[in-house]
Design a protein around this motif. Structure first.
Motif, PDB file in Angstrom:
ATOM      1  N   ASP B 234      13.297 147.265  67.033  1.00 42.92           N
ATOM      2  CA  ASP B 234      13.499 148.379  67.951  1.00 42.92           C
ATOM      3  C   ASP B 234      13.025 149.694  67.339  1.00 42.92           C
ATOM      4  O   ASP B 234      12.842 149.802  66.126  1.00 42.92           O
ATOM      5  N   GLY B 235      12.840 150.694  68.210  1.00 40.74           N
ATOM      6  CA  GLY B 235      12.368 152.001  67.761  1.00 40.74           C
ATOM      7  C   GLY B 235      10.857 152.006  67.638  1.00 40.74           C
ATOM      8  O   GLY B 235      10.201 150.964  67.793  1.00 40.74           O
ATOM      9  N   PHE B 236      10.290 153.180  67.354  1.00 42.05           N
ATOM     10  CA  PHE B 236       8.825 153.306  67.355  1.00 42.05           C
ATOM     11  C   PHE B 236       8.156 152.371  66.341  1.00 42.05           C
ATOM     12  O   PHE B 236       7.036 151.918  66.539  1.00 42.05           O
ATOM     13  N   ASN B 237       8.894 152.074  65.243  1.00 41.20           N
ATOM     14  CA  ASN B 237       8.323 151.202  64.215  1.00 41.20           C
ATOM     15  C   ASN B 237       8.699 149.744  64.445  1.00 41.20           C
ATOM     16  O   ASN B 237       8.349 148.880  63.643  1.00 41.20           O
ATOM     17  N   PHE B 238       9.433 149.494  65.507  1.00 43.44           N
ATOM     18  CA  PHE B 238       9.839 148.138  65.874  1.00 43.44           C
ATOM     19  C   PHE B 238      10.540 147.416  64.715  1.00 43.44           C
ATOM     20  O   PHE B 238      10.248 146.268  64.417  1.00 43.44           O
ATOM     21  N   SER B 239      11.447 148.138  64.081  1.00 48.89           N
ATOM     22  CA  SER B 239      12.273 147.529  63.038  1.00 48.89           C
ATOM     23  C   SER B 239      13.630 148.215  63.021  1.00 48.89           C
ATOM     24  O   SER B 239      13.715 149.434  63.182  1.00 48.89           O
ATOM     25  N   ASP B 240      14.684 147.435  62.832  1.00 50.34           N
ATOM     26  CA  ASP B 240      16.031 148.003  62.721  1.00 50.34           C
ATOM     27  C   ASP B 240      16.397 148.292  61.274  1.00 50.34           C
ATOM     28  O   ASP B 240      17.540 148.612  60.976  1.00 50.34           O
ATOM     29  N   ASN B 241      15.422 148.144  60.363  1.00 58.15           N
ATOM     30  CA  ASN B 241      15.689 148.312  58.932  1.00 58.15           C
ATOM     31  C   ASN B 241      16.794 147.374  58.471  1.00 58.15           C
ATOM     32  O   ASN B 241      17.499 147.652  57.509  1.00 58.15           O
ATOM     33  N   GLY B 242      16.937 146.276  59.184  1.00 59.79           N
ATOM     34  CA  GLY B 242      18.014 145.337  58.875  1.00 59.79           C
ATOM     35  C   GLY B 242      17.500 144.017  58.327  1.00 59.79           C
ATOM     36  O   GLY B 242      16.287 143.834  58.115  1.00 59.79           O
ATOM     37  N   PHE B 243      18.440 143.101  58.095  1.00 64.88           N
ATOM     38  CA  PHE B 243      18.129 141.818  57.464  1.00 64.88           C
ATOM     39  C   PHE B 243      18.710 140.695  58.315  1.00 64.88           C
ATOM     40  O   PHE B 243      19.889 140.725  58.675  1.00 64.88           O
ATOM     41  N   HIS B 244      17.878 139.697  58.603  1.00 66.26           N
ATOM     42  CA  HIS B 244      18.310 138.627  59.503  1.00 66.26           C
ATOM     43  C   HIS B 244      17.765 137.284  59.026  1.00 66.26           C
ATOM     44  O   HIS B 244      16.620 137.201  58.585  1.00 66.26           O
ATOM     45  N   ASN B 245      18.590 136.252  59.193  1.00 68.91           N
ATOM     46  CA  ASN B 245      18.097 134.885  59.024  1.00 68.91           C
ATOM     47  C   ASN B 245      17.693 134.405  60.414  1.00 68.91           C
ATOM     48  O   ASN B 245      18.546 134.185  61.272  1.00 68.91           O
ATOM     49  N   ILE B 246      16.391 134.275  60.637  1.00 67.31           N
ATOM     50  CA  ILE B 246      15.895 133.930  61.977  1.00 67.31           C
ATOM     51  C   ILE B 246      15.668 132.432  62.136  1.00 67.31           C
ATOM     52  O   ILE B 246      15.034 131.994  63.085  1.00 67.31           O
ATOM     53  N   GLY B 247      16.206 131.652  61.188  1.00 63.40           N
ATOM     54  CA  GLY B 247      16.214 130.201  61.359  1.00 63.40           C
ATOM     55  C   GLY B 247      14.857 129.545  61.234  1.00 63.40           C
ATOM     56  O   GLY B 247      14.527 128.648  62.014  1.00 63.40           O
ATOM     57  N   LEU B 248      14.078 129.958  60.218  1.00 59.39           N
ATOM     58  CA  LEU B 248      12.785 129.304  59.997  1.00 59.39           C
ATOM     59  C   LEU B 248      13.028 127.904  59.435  1.00 59.39           C
ATOM     60  O   LEU B 248      13.764 127.749  58.460  1.00 59.39           O
ATOM     61  N   PRO B 249      12.404 126.886  60.036  1.00 63.35           N
ATOM     62  CA  PRO B 249      12.710 125.516  59.622  1.00 63.35           C
ATOM     63  C   PRO B 249      12.419 125.223  58.156  1.00 63.35           C
ATOM     64  O   PRO B 249      13.112 124.423  57.544  1.00 63.35           O
ATOM     65  N   ASP B 250      11.390 125.852  57.597  1.00 64.09           N
ATOM     66  CA  ASP B 250      11.000 125.505  56.224  1.00 64.09           C
ATOM     67  C   ASP B 250      11.577 126.450  55.174  1.00 64.09           C
ATOM     68  O   ASP B 250      11.209 126.367  54.001  1.00 64.09           O
ATOM     69  N   ASN B 251      12.470 127.337  55.552  1.00 64.17           N
ATOM     70  CA  ASN B 251      12.916 128.336  54.590  1.00 64.17           C
ATOM     71  C   ASN B 251      13.887 127.767  53.554  1.00 64.17           C
ATOM     72  O   ASN B 251      14.898 127.178  53.904  1.00 64.17           O
ATOM     73  N   LYS B 252      13.557 127.995  52.275  1.00 62.81           N
ATOM     74  CA  LYS B 252      14.470 127.596  51.212  1.00 62.81           C
ATOM     75  C   LYS B 252      14.788 128.796  50.313  1.00 62.81           C
ATOM     76  O   LYS B 252      15.282 128.649  49.207  1.00 62.81           O
ATOM     77  N   ASP B 253      14.468 129.963  50.813  1.00 66.28           N
ATOM     78  CA  ASP B 253      14.577 131.196  50.032  1.00 66.28           C
ATOM     79  C   ASP B 253      15.831 131.945  50.489  1.00 66.28           C
ATOM     80  O   ASP B 253      16.012 132.193  51.681  1.00 66.28           O
ATOM     81  N   GLU B 254      16.683 132.310  49.539  1.00 64.41           N
ATOM     82  CA  GLU B 254      17.949 132.968  49.909  1.00 64.41           C
ATOM     83  C   GLU B 254      17.764 134.405  50.370  1.00 64.41           C
ATOM     84  O   GLU B 254      18.636 134.976  51.006  1.00 64.41           O
ATOM     85  N   GLY B 255      16.628 135.025  50.011  1.00 62.89           N
ATOM     86  CA  GLY B 255      16.318 136.357  50.517  1.00 62.89           C
ATOM     87  C   GLY B 255      17.329 137.417  50.099  1.00 62.89           C
ATOM     88  O   GLY B 255      17.689 137.551  48.945  1.00 62.89           O
ATOM     89  N   ARG B 256      17.791 138.156  51.073  1.00 69.11           N
ATOM     90  CA  ARG B 256      18.665 139.308  50.835  1.00 69.11           C
ATOM     91  C   ARG B 256      19.965 138.920  50.120  1.00 69.11           C
ATOM     92  O   ARG B 256      20.588 139.739  49.466  1.00 69.11           O
TER      93      ARG B 256
END
Lengths: 114, 349
Positions: B234-256
């Motif tokens: 969202d917003g002009f930059n189309f980012s909420d500056n937030g962090f989300h797990n969007i459920g990628l099937p191959d993800n094994k990275d803990e990220g944030r």
């Protein structure tokens, strides 16, 4: 007789202290609105409460928030909850608690518990 | 009577014809109205005129020039072979067109190269948000063993030995010398100056007719409505500056989660900008989708539980094929005019 009077006085004093402490435990509502912590319609980044007070964290945004604290004083994770819902935290001990939203980390608030 | 009936019949037939036409094609006036941005759209999505900048490192032409020179200089790496621009290539949307980045010794890294476009507006840098500022982020890839593999202790004397750099640093940060601080401030200033340019979407917001196709305009409505992309983008930059797990099937990275060990952050990554998104394939932090079609199909499926986690905003969308195409047309309307960059002549020893 003397002993009995003392016990009575102590009992009254204790009841007064307990009543006073219960009566003084305040409740506050802090809203999550437009990705900010908002209290009484104003963005809030720091505010002071008394030990025993409770804060209700109410989500007013059309998306989820996840309020947490990893402070030494108090650690909690309220989980994700949607618009209109709230979760509450009672701060028993004096000190400072840093409150954040895990999903939107620019949301930050410091609570000074006295 | 006969005439009256005939006129009534004619009127009825005309009405039916007009209604049928408006159903088929829409009335010109209603289409014109619904194809315009709302005042709220204009307020929320119009590109800001100002670039945010820290008081202790305001943007000056000299600082941008120093930062650009450092950004394109492979001598910043341990191998003297990899520059910032090797991965953040301006010809590839400030990324590298690789699923995940390639670093020191041609090693393949775990995460894709994010664009540097509009990082000035981000509250957190890197996929996991480990750095709050561009100044703090700048040193990370230089010193990371798998990336540029250069220690700052070795880099400073190396730059000091190049005469041209002495004047570049002195012009940018007079009397401050060549230090960790001035190196990172210079790079951060250049990165901060790379901001998105006018895209068809911006011109549409400004009231220019004919710059967005009806399909793209409809896609914007799907983006805000049925697909609920604005829950994060969202917003002009189309980012909420937030962090989300969007459920990628191959993800094994803990990220944030490695930065903040809160359950909802397991497998969560920063919401990237969608500005110029059509230029930065492949997509996602692990580069697992080659096309925007694949990305849209992922969101349409709603993602999969990953590491016991899935962002609560993720759900099946049941988008039609037409709505998917409209969304893609909208995303393509976010491609700005090409950013003109003059590659610097690097100072020689």
């Amino acid at each position: 007789m003397m002993m009995r009077i003392d016990m009575k006085h102590i009992g009254v004093a204790l009841a007064t202290v307990l009543t006073a402490s219960i009566a003084s435990a305040a409740e506050y509502t802090v809203e999550q609105s437009n990705k900010s912590f908002v209290k009484d319609g104003q963005k809030v980044e720091q505010f002071t409460i008394q030990a025993g007070d409770t804060i209700h964290f109410k989500n007013q945004d059309p998306f989820f928030h996840n309020i947490f604290s990893l402070s030494e004083l108090k650690t909690f994770d309220l989980g994700s909850y949607p618009a209109g819902e709230f979760k509450s935290v009672t701060f028993e001990k004096p000190g400072k608690a840093e409150i954040e939203c895990a999903i939107h980390p620019e949301m930050y608030m410091e609570v000074d518990i006295q | 009577m006969r005439n009256y009936l005939s006129q009534a019949k004619l009127n009825k037939s005309l009405s039916i014809l007009l209604i049928s036409m408006s159903i088929l094609f829409g009335t010109p006036s209603s289409w014109a109205e619904t194809s315009k941005p709302t005042p709220e759209d204009i307020k929320k999505y119009l590109r800001p005129a100002e670039i945010p900048q820290p008081a202790n490192n305001m943007i000056t032409p000299e600082r941008v020039e120093l930062g650009k020179t450092l950004f394109f200089d492979p001598r910043l790496s341990g191998s003297n072979f990899i520059s910032c621009a090797t991965c953040h290539n301006p010809a590839l949307g400030w990324s590298d067109a690789q699923p995940t980045a390639i670093g020191h010794g041609m090693g393949i890294l775990a995460r894709s190269t994010p664009t540097i476009l509009n990082t000035a507006y981000q509250r957190f840098q890197a996929w996991d948000g480990r750095a709050r500022t561009l100044e703090k982020q700048a040193l990370g890839p230089i010193e990371a063993g798998g990336e540029m593999a250069q220690s700052i202790e070795h880099l400073i004397p190396e730059l000091e030995a190049i005469v041209g750099y002495q004047s570049l640093f002195n012009n940018a940060y007079p009397d401050e010398g060549i230090t960790k601080d001035t190196i990172t401030k210079g790079i951060a200033t250049f990165e901060r100056s790379i901001v998105s340019t006018d895209a068809p979407f911006d011109r549409w917001l400004k009231g220019v007719n004919g710059v967005m196709s009806p399909s793209a305009i409809q896609g914007f409505k799907v983006f805000k409505g049925k697909a609920n992309c604005i829950a994060c983008h969202d917003g002009f930059n189309f980012s909420d500056n937030g962090f989300h797990n969007i459920g990628l099937p191959d993800n094994k990275d803990e990220g944030r989660y490695s930065i903040k060990p809160i359950k909802v952050l397991k497998g969560a990554f920063k919401t990237p900008t969608l500005r110029d998104v059509a230029l930065t394939s492949p997509y996602m932090h692990n580069g697992q989708y080659k096309t925007l079609e694949e990305v849209i199909n992922h969101y349409d499926r709603g993602g999969e539980m990953n590491m016991g986690n899935l962002d609560p905003n993720m759900k099946k969308l049941n988008l039609s094929q037409k709505e998917k195409s409209q969304l893609i047309d909208f995303l393509k309307s976010l491609t700005g005019d090409p950013i003109k960059i003059v590659i610097p002549q690097l100072p020689v020893k």
